[in-house]
Structures are given as C-alpha cells and as structure tokens.
Design a protein around this motif. Structure first.
Motif, PDB file in Angstrom:
ATOM      1  N   ARG A 224       0.834  -1.211   0.000  1.00 24.50           N
ATOM      2  CA  ARG A 224       0.000   0.000   0.000  1.00 24.50           C
ATOM      3  C   ARG A 224       0.866   1.256   0.000  1.00 24.50           C
ATOM      4  N   ARG A 225       1.855   1.309   0.883  1.00 25.53           N
ATOM      5  CA  ARG A 225       2.731   2.485   0.964  1.00 25.53           C
ATOM      6  C   ARG A 225       3.501   2.691  -0.335  1.00 25.53           C
ATOM      7  N   ALA A 226       4.031   1.620  -0.887  1.00 30.14           N
ATOM      8  CA  ALA A 226       4.815   1.728  -2.128  1.00 30.14           C
ATOM      9  C   ALA A 226       3.971   2.280  -3.268  1.00 30.14           C
ATOM     10  N   LEU A 227       2.768   1.765  -3.406  1.00 31.51           N
ATOM     11  CA  LEU A 227       1.953   2.129  -4.563  1.00 31.51           C
ATOM     12  C   LEU A 227       1.233   3.458  -4.399  1.00 31.51           C
ATOM     13  N   THR A 228       0.839   3.805  -3.173  1.00 33.88           N
ATOM     14  CA  THR A 228       0.238   5.126  -2.976  1.00 33.88           C
ATOM     15  C   THR A 228       1.281   6.223  -3.159  1.00 33.88           C
ATOM     16  N   SER A 229       2.537   5.925  -2.839  1.00 37.19           N
ATOM     17  CA  SER A 229       3.599   6.919  -3.050  1.00 37.19           C
ATOM     18  C   SER A 229       3.831   7.176  -4.537  1.00 37.19           C
ATOM     19  N   ASP A 230       3.446   6.238  -5.375  1.00 40.82           N
ATOM     20  CA  ASP A 230       3.521   6.416  -6.825  1.00 40.82           C
ATOM     21  C   ASP A 230       2.246   7.048  -7.393  1.00 40.82           C
ATOM     22  N   GLY A 231       1.280   7.372  -6.538  1.00 43.94           N
ATOM     23  CA  GLY A 231       0.062   8.044  -6.975  1.00 43.94           C
ATOM     24  C   GLY A 231      -1.128   7.152  -7.244  1.00 43.94           C
ATOM     25  N   HIS A 232      -1.000   5.858  -7.009  1.00 41.30           N
ATOM     26  CA  HIS A 232      -2.113   4.931  -7.220  1.00 41.30           C
ATOM     27  C   HIS A 232      -3.079   4.978  -6.035  1.00 41.30           C
ATOM     28  N   THR A 233      -4.315   4.605  -6.293  1.00 38.07           N
ATOM     29  CA  THR A 233      -5.304   4.417  -5.229  1.00 38.07           C
ATOM     30  C   THR A 233      -5.319   2.936  -4.901  1.00 38.07           C
ATOM     31  N   VAL A 234      -5.148   2.594  -3.621  1.00 38.11           N
ATOM     32  CA  VAL A 234      -5.065   1.192  -3.219  1.00 38.11           C
ATOM     33  C   VAL A 234      -6.167   0.884  -2.215  1.00 38.11           C
ATOM     34  N   HIS A 235      -7.033  -0.060  -2.574  1.00 28.59           N
ATOM     35  CA  HIS A 235      -8.064  -0.567  -1.672  1.00 28.59           C
ATOM     36  C   HIS A 235      -7.534  -1.865  -1.077  1.00 28.59           C
ATOM     37  N   VAL A 236      -7.444  -1.916   0.231  1.00 26.18           N
ATOM     38  CA  VAL A 236      -6.816  -3.044   0.917  1.00 26.18           C
ATOM     39  C   VAL A 236      -7.878  -3.998   1.451  1.00 26.18           C
ATOM     40  N   THR A 237      -7.678  -5.300   1.197  1.00 26.59           N
ATOM     41  CA  THR A 237      -8.536  -6.338   1.763  1.00 26.59           C
ATOM     42  C   THR A 237      -7.650  -7.383   2.432  1.00 26.59           C
ATOM     43  N   GLN A 238      -8.224  -8.089   3.407  1.00 27.40           N
ATOM     44  CA  GLN A 238      -7.444  -9.007   4.232  1.00 27.40           C
ATOM     45  C   GLN A 238      -7.400 -10.430   3.705  1.00 27.40           C
ATOM     46  N   ASP A 239      -8.237 -10.746   2.721  1.00 29.58           N
ATOM     47  CA  ASP A 239      -8.230 -12.097   2.165  1.00 29.58           C
ATOM     48  C   ASP A 239      -8.976 -12.121   0.840  1.00 29.58           C
ATOM     49  N   GLY A 240      -8.984 -13.297   0.223  1.00 32.09           N
ATOM     50  CA  GLY A 240      -9.610 -13.436  -1.075  1.00 32.09           C
ATOM     51  C   GLY A 240     -11.106 -13.210  -1.075  1.00 32.09           C
ATOM     52  N   LEU A 241     -11.786 -13.661  -0.029  1.00 34.10           N
ATOM     53  CA  LEU A 241     -13.239 -13.469   0.022  1.00 34.10           C
ATOM     54  C   LEU A 241     -13.603 -11.996   0.121  1.00 34.10           C
ATOM     55  N   GLU A 242     -12.881 -11.262   0.957  1.00 30.45           N
ATOM     56  CA  GLU A 242     -13.146  -9.825   1.093  1.00 30.45           C
ATOM     57  C   GLU A 242     -12.873  -9.103  -0.231  1.00 30.45           C
ATOM     58  N   ALA A 243     -11.826  -9.497  -0.914  1.00 30.17           N
ATOM     59  CA  ALA A 243     -11.502  -8.892  -2.211  1.00 30.17           C
ATOM     60  C   ALA A 243     -12.582  -9.202  -3.243  1.00 30.17           C
ATOM     61  N   LEU A 244     -13.049 -10.447  -3.262  1.00 26.17           N
ATOM     62  CA  LEU A 244     -14.103 -10.826  -4.205  1.00 26.17           C
ATOM     63  C   LEU A 244     -15.384 -10.037  -3.930  1.00 26.17           C
ATOM     64  N   GLU A 245     -15.727  -9.876  -2.663  1.00 27.51           N
ATOM     65  CA  GLU A 245     -16.908  -9.075  -2.308  1.00 27.51           C
ATOM     66  C   GLU A 245     -16.759  -7.636  -2.797  1.00 27.51           C
ATOM     67  N   ALA A 246     -15.565  -7.082  -2.664  1.00 29.73           N
ATOM     68  CA  ALA A 246     -15.320  -5.718  -3.137  1.00 29.73           C
ATOM     69  C   ALA A 246     -15.502  -5.630  -4.651  1.00 29.73           C
ATOM     70  N   LEU A 247     -15.007  -6.620  -5.373  1.00 28.80           N
ATOM     71  CA  LEU A 247     -15.168  -6.634  -6.830  1.00 28.80           C
ATOM     72  C   LEU A 247     -16.632  -6.797  -7.231  1.00 28.80           C
ATOM     73  N   GLU A 248     -17.326  -7.694  -6.547  1.00 31.78           N
ATOM     74  CA  GLU A 248     -18.725  -7.956  -6.887  1.00 31.78           C
ATOM     75  C   GLU A 248     -19.623  -6.765  -6.581  1.00 31.78           C
ATOM     76  N   SER A 249     -19.268  -5.973  -5.574  1.00 35.46           N
ATOM     77  CA  SER A 249     -20.091  -4.811  -5.212  1.00 35.46           C
ATOM     78  C   SER A 249     -20.049  -3.757  -6.311  1.00 35.46           C
ATOM     79  N   GLY A 250     -18.941  -3.714  -7.052  1.00 37.07           N
ATOM     80  CA  GLY A 250     -18.821  -2.759  -8.136  1.00 37.07           C
ATOM     81  C   GLY A 250     -18.719  -1.314  -7.684  1.00 37.07           C
ATOM     82  N   ASN A 251     -18.482  -1.078  -6.400  1.00 38.77           N
ATOM     83  CA  ASN A 251     -18.422   0.286  -5.884  1.00 38.77           C
ATOM     84  C   ASN A 251     -17.196   1.052  -6.369  1.00 38.77           C
TER      85      ASN A 251
END
Length: 120
Positions: free
Chosen positions: A18-45
């Motif tokens: 997160r620190r490395a990529l935000t310092s390059d100007g990217h937006t980073v959404h952090v999730t703790q596991d695969g299920l949480e990441a999949l839920e984030a993708l499925e929500s489409g937010n």
C-alpha cells in the motif's frame, strides 16, 4: 494512475505494498483475504484496474480469486505474489491478457516496477 485492489492476509505485506503504490500516486483498496476482495469486486463500488493478490490465503486463494475476478472483469490486470515458486506456476493456466507475478520477499521498487509493467 491506477486503482488497485490488494488482497493479502499478512498485514506487513499489505502495508508495504500500500505504501509503495500510494507513493507512486495509485489508489489502493486493501482487503485481508480473497473473500473480502471478491466481495469488493462484486459490489462494483470502485473501478479496479489491477488486482494484486497473495497466492496463499485461507478460504479463497489468490489464483481462485483471480479466476473469479477475471470472470467478472475480463480486462483486469492481475499481479500474483508468493514466496513459493510452484504456486506461481499454477497461475500459468489463468486466461489473463495482463498477468504478472512477483516472488516474496520483494522490495518497494520491485513491486512498483511490476505494477508499471502490468499497466504498460
């Protein structure tokens, strides 16, 4: 700059990436596991350009997450991280146009370069 969804069950790795990529100007959404990441993708937010995932996670591993993510978003770029090279070999079956892997441990500069490469 890209919007990145990061999935890793190791808090230290999540923070490093997160620190490395935000310092390059990217937006980073952090999730703790695969299920949480999949839920984030499925929500489409959030519009996600790149999925960065650890391969070895409980419940939903990174390769399974990548398969499901690519089914939802076929043009998604994927970066898989692992400390075990045999796990990264499993990723060869993924049908992604933009797929890269990085072996752990890695430096801030190495993860930044992989993201630049997958965006190119």
């Amino acid at each position: 700059m890209a919007t990145i969804l990061l999935a890793d069950d190791d808090a230290a790795v999540r923070d490093l990436v997160r620190r490395a990529l935000t310092s390059d100007g990217h937006t980073v959404h952090v999730t703790q596991d695969g299920l949480e990441a999949l839920e984030a993708l499925e929500s489409g937010n959030a519009k996600v350009d790149i999925l960065i995932s650890d391969v070895d996670m409980p419940q939903l591993d990174g390769i399974s997450l990548a398969e499901k993510a690519l089914a939802l978003k076929p043009g998604l770029a994927v970066v898989l991280m692992s400390g075990f090279s045999d796990q990264l070999e499993r990723a060869a079956r993924l049908r992604a146009r933009r797929l890269l892997s990085i072996s752990k441990p890695f430096t801030l500069d190495q993860i930044k370069q992989v993201v630049k490469s997958v965006l190119a």
